[in-house]
Every structure is written in C-alpha cells, then in structure tokens.
Scaffold this active site. Structure first.
Site, PDB file in Angstrom:
ATOM      1  N   ASN A   9       7.152  -2.463  30.886  1.00 29.91           N
ATOM      2  CA  ASN A   9       6.551  -2.164  29.580  1.00 29.91           C
ATOM      3  C   ASN A   9       7.142  -3.148  28.580  1.00 29.91           C
ATOM      4  O   ASN A   9       8.294  -3.011  28.172  1.00 29.91           O
ATOM      5  CB  ASN A   9       6.895  -0.720  29.191  1.00 29.91           C
ATOM      6  CG  ASN A   9       6.459  -0.389  27.773  1.00 29.91           C
ATOM      7  OD1 ASN A   9       5.673  -1.127  27.165  1.00 29.91           O
ATOM      8  ND2 ASN A   9       6.979   0.717  27.242  1.00 29.91           N
ATOM      9  N   LYS A  11       6.386  -3.644  25.572  1.00 32.35           N
ATOM     10  CA  LYS A  11       6.357  -3.141  24.181  1.00 32.35           C
ATOM     11  C   LYS A  11       5.824  -4.228  23.241  1.00 32.35           C
ATOM     12  O   LYS A  11       4.968  -5.014  23.618  1.00 32.35           O
ATOM     13  CB  LYS A  11       7.735  -2.649  23.749  1.00 32.35           C
ATOM     14  CG  LYS A  11       8.344  -1.684  24.753  1.00 32.35           C
ATOM     15  CD  LYS A  11       9.496  -0.921  24.179  1.00 32.35           C
ATOM     16  CE  LYS A  11      10.154  -0.114  25.291  1.00 32.35           C
ATOM     17  NZ  LYS A  11      11.114   0.841  24.821  1.00 32.35           N
ATOM     18  N   HIS A  95       3.683   7.443  25.680  1.00 39.04           N
ATOM     19  CA  HIS A  95       5.060   6.925  25.654  1.00 39.04           C
ATOM     20  C   HIS A  95       5.806   7.597  24.501  1.00 39.04           C
ATOM     21  O   HIS A  95       5.216   7.906  23.456  1.00 39.04           O
ATOM     22  CB  HIS A  95       5.036   5.399  25.460  1.00 39.04           C
ATOM     23  CG  HIS A  95       6.389   4.783  25.645  1.00 39.04           C
ATOM     24  ND1 HIS A  95       7.331   4.785  24.646  1.00 39.04           N
ATOM     25  CD2 HIS A  95       6.960   4.167  26.715  1.00 39.04           C
ATOM     26  CE1 HIS A  95       8.431   4.191  25.107  1.00 39.04           C
ATOM     27  NE2 HIS A  95       8.227   3.810  26.349  1.00 39.04           N
ATOM     28  N   GLU A  97       7.631   6.515  22.285  1.00 37.09           N
ATOM     29  CA  GLU A  97       7.493   5.828  20.985  1.00 37.09           C
ATOM     30  C   GLU A  97       6.154   6.181  20.335  1.00 37.09           C
ATOM     31  O   GLU A  97       6.051   6.284  19.106  1.00 37.09           O
ATOM     32  CB  GLU A  97       7.672   4.320  21.176  1.00 37.09           C
ATOM     33  CG  GLU A  97       9.144   3.987  21.427  1.00 37.09           C
ATOM     34  CD  GLU A  97       9.391   2.813  22.350  1.00 37.09           C
ATOM     35  OE1 GLU A  97       8.489   1.990  22.555  1.00 37.09           O
ATOM     36  OE2 GLU A  97      10.518   2.727  22.886  1.00 37.09           O
ATOM     37  N   GLU A 165      10.725   9.944  31.306  1.00 36.34           N
ATOM     38  CA  GLU A 165      11.572   9.082  30.489  1.00 36.34           C
ATOM     39  C   GLU A 165      12.305   9.930  29.452  1.00 36.34           C
ATOM     40  O   GLU A 165      11.757  10.226  28.382  1.00 36.34           O
ATOM     41  CB  GLU A 165      10.715   8.050  29.754  1.00 36.34           C
ATOM     42  CG  GLU A 165       9.889   7.185  30.668  1.00 36.34           C
ATOM     43  CD  GLU A 165       9.563   5.847  30.014  1.00 36.34           C
ATOM     44  OE1 GLU A 165      10.011   4.836  30.534  1.00 36.34           O
ATOM     45  OE2 GLU A 165       8.899   5.835  28.962  1.00 36.34           O
ATOM     46  N   GLY A 171      15.946   2.609  25.810  1.00 40.08           N
ATOM     47  CA  GLY A 171      16.447   1.534  24.951  1.00 40.08           C
ATOM     48  C   GLY A 171      17.837   1.785  24.402  1.00 40.08           C
ATOM     49  O   GLY A 171      18.282   1.113  23.470  1.00 40.08           O
ATOM     50  N   SER A 211      16.454   2.790  30.283  1.00 36.33           N
ATOM     51  CA  SER A 211      17.570   1.867  30.506  1.00 36.33           C
ATOM     52  C   SER A 211      17.797   1.532  31.978  1.00 36.33           C
ATOM     53  O   SER A 211      18.945   1.430  32.418  1.00 36.33           O
ATOM     54  CB  SER A 211      18.849   2.416  29.858  1.00 36.33           C
ATOM     55  OG  SER A 211      18.664   2.537  28.457  1.00 36.33           O
TER      56      SER A 211
HETATM   57  C1  PEP Z   1      10.353   2.191  28.213  1.00 31.05           C
HETATM   58  O1  PEP Z   1       9.955   1.500  27.307  1.00 31.05           O
HETATM   59  O2  PEP Z   1       9.524   2.920  28.798  1.00 31.05           O
HETATM   60  C2  PEP Z   1      11.766   2.159  28.606  1.00 31.05           C
HETATM   61  C3  PEP Z   1      12.182   2.929  29.554  1.00 31.05           C
HETATM   62  O3  PEP Z   1      12.570   1.271  27.921  1.00 31.05           O
HETATM   63  P1  PEP Z   1      14.071   0.794  28.348  1.00 31.05           P
HETATM   64  O4  PEP Z   1      13.999   0.418  29.818  1.00 31.05           O
HETATM   65  O5  PEP Z   1      14.347  -0.371  27.474  1.00 31.05           O
HETATM   66  O6  PEP Z   1      14.978   1.951  28.143  1.00 31.05           O
END
Ligand code: PEP
Length: 251
Positions: A9, A11, A95, A97, A165, A171, A211
């Site tokens: 992803n 972003k 997601h 976000e 997630e 992040g 992460s």
């Molecule tokens: C994500 O954007 O779905 C995500 C898991 O980000 P990160 O790996 O940076 O934590």
C-alpha cells in the site's frame, strides 16, 4: 492451501516517475517468485503508467480506495469502472486512515465492498481496533462489527480478502506479536465460518498489516491463519518489499 498474498500500500507517495522506477526495480527482484501472489497499490495518478510496466509480470495491480457508483456528479471520486479500465484487479477498502481521517463508516465501506465485487474487483477489507479499544478489552467486539457490517450482502461465492491491521501498529513501528495477530486472525476465520460456512472460511485470505518489515515478516507470516501481509512503509523501497515477498518460513 491458501496462497500467500503480499500487498504493498503505497499510500500518498510517488509521482509517476517515482512509481515507475520503484516498479522496475521490484519486478527484477521478484521475477523468480511463483509460489506467492504479489500486489502493488500505487496512488490513482500512477495506476495507468504502472499497469503498462507490469504487463507480463507476476505482480498484480490494485487501488487504495474507490467510490461505489459507476459514474456521476461525485467530484473527486474514482469509480470501480475506472479502476477496471486501468487494469486493477484489487481495491483496498476501509483502511484505517479512510475510517479515522476521512470518517468512513462501516455502512459506506460495505457499499464500496459490494460495488467492488459486483464490478469484478477483489476488495481487501481492512479491519482493526484502536489502542483505546484494545485497552478497553473491545478488540473482538470491534473486529466482529467491522467484519459483519463490511461483508454484509456478500455470499460464499464472492471473492474477497480481509486485512487485519491494528490501528496502533500502522506506521508506528509497533508490530503485533505473531501470537497476538494469530489470535485475531483465527477469530476472524471463525466469524467467516459462521457467516459463509466452513469451506468458504478456509479459502479466504486474511492478511496482517501494521509495521511489517523484512525482520518481522517470517514470524508473522508463518502463523497458520495469517495468509499474507498488507505492507505500508516497507513497500516504498523495492528491496525491503522484495525481502518481505521472499521471506523464508524456516527463518
Ligand atoms: C498500511 O498502510 O496498511 C500499513 C500497514 O502501513 P505500515 O506497514 O507502514 O504500518
């Protein structure tokens, strides 16, 4: 057996040029992978160019969001037809976000999920609890609501993917332990079994995100109910994403 799916992803990162150079390097690094599915989800503006670069490769293309209508007066939105038109086969929906910054509700996300499936796109429905919800002992309650509401109206013949997630792990550099993630993944699979039957539940891929890096991928992805990963930050560099794609289950 479920084939692992490793999805990046990106972003709101990468210009068209940046996206193309990332994808060229990634293609080279993962060209020998044929036992796992690989997906990249660039920003909308790079989809068309990346599609051309991916032709004939073992990497699929997905988007990070969409609206549920096919066309109309929805300024700033992108439709499932448009995503199909530029070669997407997957779309990330719900997601954290989108939920937390843009206020997307389970109801809206469900409309998007149904529309994606009806237009031949595979939705990756993201679910996950906040830190507060986990500390309040509400993780399963939140996950159950997001899964049931998000998938409402689908049937055992619908193709979809779920990404667990935990919001506190996205992040932040803070990852769920393999055991903690596995506990939620197996809970999600039980829920899917109640909703769609055991056979369907066994076939659905449940990805972990939060992460994920080359150093922690093997531990997480070797769990029985973790069928791949949705990777944010570490998917922006070809070598770290390729290392995750190629993680060795034997350590
Ligand atoms: C994500 O954007 O779905 C995500 C898991 O980000 P990160 O790996 O940076 O934590």
């Amino acid at each position: 057996m479920r084939r692992l799916l490793i999805a990046g992803n990106w972003k709101m990162h990468k210009t068209v040029e940046g996206a193309l150079s990332l994808i060229r390097e990634l293609k080279r690094l993962v060209s020998d992978v044929n036992h796992r599915d690989i997906l990249v989800c660039p920003p909308f503006t790079a989809l068309y160019a990346v599609r051309a670069e991916l032709k004939g490769s073992n990497i699929s293309l997905g988007a990070q969001n969409m609206f549920y209508e096919e066309e109309g007066a929805f300024t700033g939105e992108i439709s499932p037809l448009m995503l199909r038109d530029v070669g997407c086969s997957y779309v990330i929906l719900g997601h954290s976000e989108r939920r937390h910054i843009f206020g997307e509700t389970d109801e809206l996300i469900n409309k998007k999920v149904l529309s994606a499936v009806n237009h031949g796109l595979i939705p990756i429905l993201c679910v996950g609890e906040t830190l507060q919800e986990r500390e309040d002992g509400k993780t399963k309650e939140v996950i159950e609501r997001q899964v049931r509401e998000g998938l409402k109206g689908l049937s055992e013949t619908s193709e979809f993917v779920i990404a667990y997630e935990p919001v506190w792990a996205i992040g932040t550099g803070r990852t769920a332990t393999p055991e903690l993630a596995e506990e939620v993944h197996s809970f999600i699979r039980e829920l899917l079994s109640e909703m769609f039957g055991a056979k369907k539940a066994e076939s659905v891929r449940i990805l972990y995100g939060g992460s994920v890096k080359p150093e922690n991928a093997a531990g997480l992805l070797s769990q029985p109910n973790i069928d791949g990963s949705l990777v944010g930050g570490a998917s922006l560099k070809a070598d770290s994403f390729a290392k995750i794609v190629k993680f060795d289950a034997e350590g």
